[in-house]
Structures are given as structure tokens and as C-alpha cells.
Design a protein around this motif. Structure first.
Motif, mmCIF file in Angstrom:
data_model
loop_
_atom_site.group_PDB
_atom_site.id
_atom_site.type_symbol
_atom_site.label_atom_id
_atom_site.label_comp_id
_atom_site.label_asym_id
_atom_site.label_seq_id
_atom_site.Cartn_x
_atom_site.Cartn_y
_atom_site.Cartn_z
ATOM 1 N N ARG A 191 0.811 -1.226 0.000
ATOM 2 C CA ARG A 191 0.000 0.000 0.000
ATOM 3 C C ARG A 191 0.836 1.264 0.000
ATOM 4 O O ARG A 191 0.494 2.239 -0.655
ATOM 5 N N ARG A 198 1.875 1.445 -3.911
ATOM 6 C CA ARG A 198 0.706 2.300 -4.126
ATOM 7 C C ARG A 198 -0.272 1.697 -5.129
ATOM 8 O O ARG A 198 -0.772 2.367 -6.019
ATOM 9 N N GLY A 199 -0.491 0.387 -5.008
ATOM 10 C CA GLY A 199 -1.475 -0.279 -5.845
ATOM 11 C C GLY A 199 -0.953 -0.802 -7.164
ATOM 12 O O GLY A 199 -1.686 -1.458 -7.892
#
Length: 81
Positions: free
Chosen positions: A65, A69-70
């Protein structure tokens, strides 16, 4: 391709991994667990539980995460230089 199925959910994977780890440790420790007094019987399992929780927390929250960040694929060529 989207994953489907019961064992693809991260909670199920982590719980099954934790249970397997505790079971293997218990089977290897079976001969000596009866000779330990009080808290020393469960302290190795508590340590394994905390260690596994830290690994899951580190991988799921801190790395996926915050760092990724995805992003799921490889990083672009010039993004981190």
C-alpha cells in the motif's frame, strides 16, 4: 485475468499459512511441550504468531500500500532514478 475462488482471498491464505506453521512447529515440539512449566508451553507459539503477524503487516500494508501504491506490474523504466 481476475482471480476467483476461496483460497485466493488473502485472509484465507494467511490463516492457512499460519495454521500450517503452528501445526508443524507443534508436531516438532510435541515431545518437549509437556516438560515446560506455565507460560513456557505457549511462548514459542506466541512468538511465531507475532512474527507471522509482522510479516503479513509488512507485506500487505507497508510494502503493497505505501511503497507500490497499488501497482501490480513492473515499474516503468525511468520512475525511480
Amino acid at each position: 485475468m481476475k482471480r476467483t475462488g476461496f483460497f485466493h482471498h488473502f485472509v484465507v491464505r494467511n490463516l492457512s499459512g499460519l495454521l500450517a506453521l503452528l501445526l508443524v512447529h507443534y508436531l516438532a515440539d510435541w515431545y518437549a511441550i509437556g516438560s515446560r512449566p506455565g507460560l513456557q508451553k505457549i511462548s514459542p507459539y506466541f512468538y511465531l504468531l507475532l512474527l507471522y503477524a509482522w510479516i503479513v503487516f509488512h507485506n500487505r500494508v507497508l510494502f503493497e500500500r505505501l511503497f507500490l501504491r497499488g501497482r501490480k506490474g513492473p515499474m516503468p523504466a525511468g520512475c525511480c532514478s
